[in-house]
Design a protein around this motif. Structure first.
Motif, mmCIF file in Angstrom:
data_model
loop_
_atom_site.group_PDB
_atom_site.id
_atom_site.type_symbol
_atom_site.label_atom_id
_atom_site.label_comp_id
_atom_site.label_asym_id
_atom_site.label_seq_id
_atom_site.Cartn_x
_atom_site.Cartn_y
_atom_site.Cartn_z
ATOM 1 N N ARG A 203 0.828 -1.221 0.000
ATOM 2 C CA ARG A 203 0.000 0.000 0.000
ATOM 3 C C ARG A 203 0.856 1.262 0.000
ATOM 4 O O ARG A 203 0.365 2.345 -0.321
ATOM 5 C CB ARG A 203 -0.977 -0.007 1.173
ATOM 6 C CG ARG A 203 -0.338 0.052 2.530
ATOM 7 C CD ARG A 203 -1.389 0.168 3.645
ATOM 8 N NE ARG A 203 -0.761 0.369 4.929
ATOM 9 C CZ ARG A 203 -0.268 -0.610 5.679
ATOM 10 N NH1 ARG A 203 -0.369 -1.862 5.289
ATOM 11 N NH2 ARG A 203 0.304 -0.346 6.837
ATOM 12 N N TRP A 205 2.970 1.954 -2.093
ATOM 13 C CA TRP A 205 3.098 2.401 -3.488
ATOM 14 C C TRP A 205 2.038 3.449 -3.820
ATOM 15 O O TRP A 205 2.130 4.142 -4.821
ATOM 16 C CB TRP A 205 2.996 1.208 -4.447
ATOM 17 C CG TRP A 205 4.257 0.389 -4.477
ATOM 18 C CD1 TRP A 205 4.715 -0.421 -3.479
ATOM 19 C CD2 TRP A 205 5.228 0.329 -5.528
ATOM 20 N NE1 TRP A 205 5.917 -0.985 -3.846
ATOM 21 C CE2 TRP A 205 6.257 -0.545 -5.100
ATOM 22 C CE3 TRP A 205 5.331 0.920 -6.785
ATOM 23 C CZ2 TRP A 205 7.375 -0.829 -5.885
ATOM 24 C CZ3 TRP A 205 6.444 0.623 -7.566
ATOM 25 C CH2 TRP A 205 7.445 -0.247 -7.120
ATOM 26 N N LEU A 206 1.027 3.526 -2.981
ATOM 27 C CA LEU A 206 -0.034 4.523 -3.211
ATOM 28 C C LEU A 206 0.285 5.863 -2.537
ATOM 29 O O LEU A 206 -0.420 6.832 -2.716
ATOM 30 C CB LEU A 206 -1.377 3.991 -2.685
ATOM 31 C CG LEU A 206 -1.835 2.682 -3.321
ATOM 32 C CD1 LEU A 206 -3.104 2.179 -2.643
ATOM 33 C CD2 LEU A 206 -2.064 2.874 -4.824
ATOM 34 N N ASN A 207 1.345 5.871 -1.718
ATOM 35 C CA ASN A 207 1.764 7.119 -1.086
ATOM 36 C C ASN A 207 2.770 7.798 -2.019
ATOM 37 O O ASN A 207 3.836 7.249 -2.294
ATOM 38 C CB ASN A 207 2.398 6.795 0.278
ATOM 39 C CG ASN A 207 2.901 8.036 0.992
ATOM 40 O OD1 ASN A 207 3.768 8.739 0.478
ATOM 41 N ND2 ASN A 207 2.364 8.293 2.154
ATOM 42 N N LEU A 211 6.366 6.397 -2.810
ATOM 43 C CA LEU A 211 6.491 5.832 -4.163
ATOM 44 C C LEU A 211 7.715 6.426 -4.868
ATOM 45 O O LEU A 211 8.535 5.705 -5.422
ATOM 46 C CB LEU A 211 5.217 6.127 -4.968
ATOM 47 C CG LEU A 211 5.311 5.826 -6.467
ATOM 48 C CD1 LEU A 211 5.422 4.329 -6.721
ATOM 49 C CD2 LEU A 211 4.113 6.393 -7.229
#
Lengths: 471, 120
Positions: A203, A205-207, A211
């Motif tokens: 998750r 990777w969504l920040n 990221l």
């Protein structure tokens, strides 16, 4: 005469083992004082720092350690431009000993310094977490030579180091497990970004910040690892772009959180054999003991929990280092100390059964706990049973260990009948026939002289004040 | 929780490393920039190149954010100045002064001094 002087100089001066990376200068110690030699190579950077007004601005805001130029014999007169004497840092600590918020505050201070640097036409040339030390429970930048004139368009040379030293460990501590801070001990230049990227949950990777600065950064490092840079076509990073990157790093740092709840000792004071009267009596005894030994320079409180008794010690000493094994307790203690004015307590994370080792080049770059001691006084309150029972340490070994790290020792003996010890023995056979008050006294009297002892009222515990025999 | 270290070859989704390679190949071939490094500290080629790749986007975002903050502060003029100083300004100077003093013993704190009354 010169040769004699230089010989004398060599005898009394010592170059600090960690100060070898930067050709602009280095740190050395002489007669208990720390000095920094600025080499001719670092002249331009140092003069820019002073003449631009940047130094004054940083010192005024408390972000940089103040210094004075001194006319002392340089360590190496062939390369020396100037020698400065920085305000002395009372106790050196390392990122693997800091609580979550200490590391985050150190990161914020570093970014704040870089933003201010750009206003003065300067830039940080490295972003090492070791350049931050805690003075009065606040982060202070200690490397006066870490600045260089800013060159518009150039990428930031300290970007990788900032991500490895600050963002990656903070993200791992926040998103995975607080104990991942100990990865520092195996990675002296910060957490490798490919490792951080692999360990962080999907998750992240969504920040946007994580990221970019962790995952894509790791990918970029990996992709370009075996490709040599070429000077033919240079990519530019404008000033606004750099400010944007710094802003994004700041958002990334601020997005990492750690709530210090569910501490190992969270309900300790509620669950012990202590009644209010016992706790009050213990505090009074500690005050009496300090009255007896006089004001102290440096006190180590081992197993300090959230620092209840460290604050009493602070009234009688110049500096208290409050060690505990529990990251949540250290975090709570730090957050409290940070809000105090000129707090003399420095909370640090430490497993006393496995104290911080010396690591780095020649095992000398970052110092062990021992080499940063001894303390004048050590407090070991409600600690002995964790060492003797949980860690199977014979009382004689504990006594000789304590004699290595202090002159005075305030120690609490917790007998087997105490519920805390009973809890430790609940799931294992009692293989400690010698764990009792008389054996304890016998073991400690081989190393110490007994100055005072008194039973803590309405409890089965006893508090001792010892003085080391060889003093 | 995901299973770390295990990559399923028959997974429907491409793995992280494949995604990264594709993304970087695309970006790299579209821009084709390689900066030169000058620092005594090895910044890592990948770290330098990443900065040049994200520069335009982050620069633009920063400019937009700055203007937005200006607009916001124009509407609420009573916002106090943001004082970011994390350390009491006198700390380091005061410390330096006190250490310069010759008689270190004199700086020892009074035995009964309460917290906060210990300065000088």
């Amino acid at each position: 005469m010169l040769a004699e002087d230089q010989n004398q100089n060599k005898m009394t001066s010592e170059r600090i083992a960690s100060s070898f990376r930067d050709p602009a200068g280095f740190v050395f110690s002489r007669e208990g004082q720390i000095y920094r030699q600025i080499n001719f190579v670092g002249k331009e950077c140092y003069e820019s720092l002073i003449k631009s007004g940047f130094y004054d601005s940083l010192v005024k805001s408390g972000l940089l350690v103040a210094h004075e130029e001194v006319a002392v014999e340089p360590f190496d007169s062939n390369t020396s431009y100037k020698v400065i004497r920085p305000a002395q840092v009372p106790f050196t600590s390392y990122p693997w000993e800091w609580s979550f918020s200490q590391l985050r505050d150190a990161a914020s201070a570093t970014l704040q310094i870089q933003k201010t640097a750009l206003e003065f036409g300067m830039s940080l040339k490295d972003c090492s977490a070791f350049n931050i030390q805690f003075v009065n429970a606040k982060p202070v930048f200690i490397d006066t030579l870490s600045f260089e004139p800013y060159r518009e368009g150039e990428p930031w040379s300290a970007y990788r180091q900032f991500c490895q030293h600050f963002l990656a460990p903070l993200a791992l501590m926040s998103r995975c497990d607080i104990r991942l801070q100990k990865l520092w001990l195996a990675n002296i230049d910060g957490i490798p970004l490919d490792l951080a990227s692999r360990l962080l949950p999907l998750r992240t990777w969504l920040n946007f910040s994580l990221l970019t600065h962790i995952h894509l950064h790791a990918g970029s490092q990996n992709y370009f690892a075996d490709k040599a840079p070429s000077g033919q076509s240079q990519g530019k990073v404008s000033r606004n772009a750099l400010l944007g990157i710094i802003d994004s790093l700041e958002s990334g740092i601020n997005a990492q959180n750690y709530k210090a709840k569910g501490t190992e000792w969270g309900n300790y004071y509620a669950n012990t054999n202590y009644k209010d009267a016992s706790a009050e009596h213990k505090k009074k005894l500690i005050e009496q003991f300090f009255d007896k030994i006089g004001s102290q320079e440096l006190v180590w409180d081992l197993g300090a929990n959230t620092g209840v008794y460290s604050h009493i010690a602070a009234q009688y000493s110049k500096r208290v280092i409050a060690f505990d094994i529990d990251p949540a307790a250290v975090e709570k203690n730090y957050l409290f100390c940070r809000d105090q004015k000129d707090c003399k307590i420095l909370p640090l994370l430490l497993d006393i059964t496995n104290p911080s080792p010396a690591i780095g080049w020649a095992n000398e770059e970052r110092r062990s706990l021992f080499s940063r001691g001894p303390a004048d006084t050590v407090m070991a309150l409600a600690l002995i049973h964790h060492l003797a029972i949980s860690n199977n340490l014979p009382l004689s070994l504990i006594a000789s260990f304590m004699a290595r790290i202090c002159n005075y020792l305030i120690i609490e003996f917790v007998p087997k009948s105490d519920s805390q010890v009973q809890r430790l023995l609940a799931s294992r056979p009692d293989i400690f026939p010698d764990y009792n008050e008389s054996s304890f006294e016998e073991a400690f009297l081989t190393q110490f002289h007994l100055e005072a002892s008194e039973a803590i009222s309405e409890s089965q515990r006893r508090l001792y004040l010892f003085k080391r025999l060889s003093m | 929780m995901k299973h770390r270290g295990i990559e399923y070859s028959n997974s429907f989704f491409p793995t992280k490393s494949i995604c990264l390679k594709i993304a970087f190949l695309l970006i790299f071939f579209l821009t084709g920039v390689l900066p030169a490094a000058y620092s005594y500290l090895d910044p890592g080629t990948g770290s330098f190149i990443l900065q040049t790749l994200i520069a335009a986007l982050f620069g633009a975002l920063f400019v937009v954010k700055s203007y937005w903050q200006r607009i916001k502060s124009w509407f609420c003029r009573h916002n106090p100045e943001d004082n970011k100083s994390t350390v009491d300004s006198e700390v380091t100077n005061k410390q330096l002064k006190s250490e310069s003093s010759e008689d270190k013993g004199a700086e020892r704190f009074e035995k009964h001094a309460g917290r906060g009354s210990e300065s000088e």
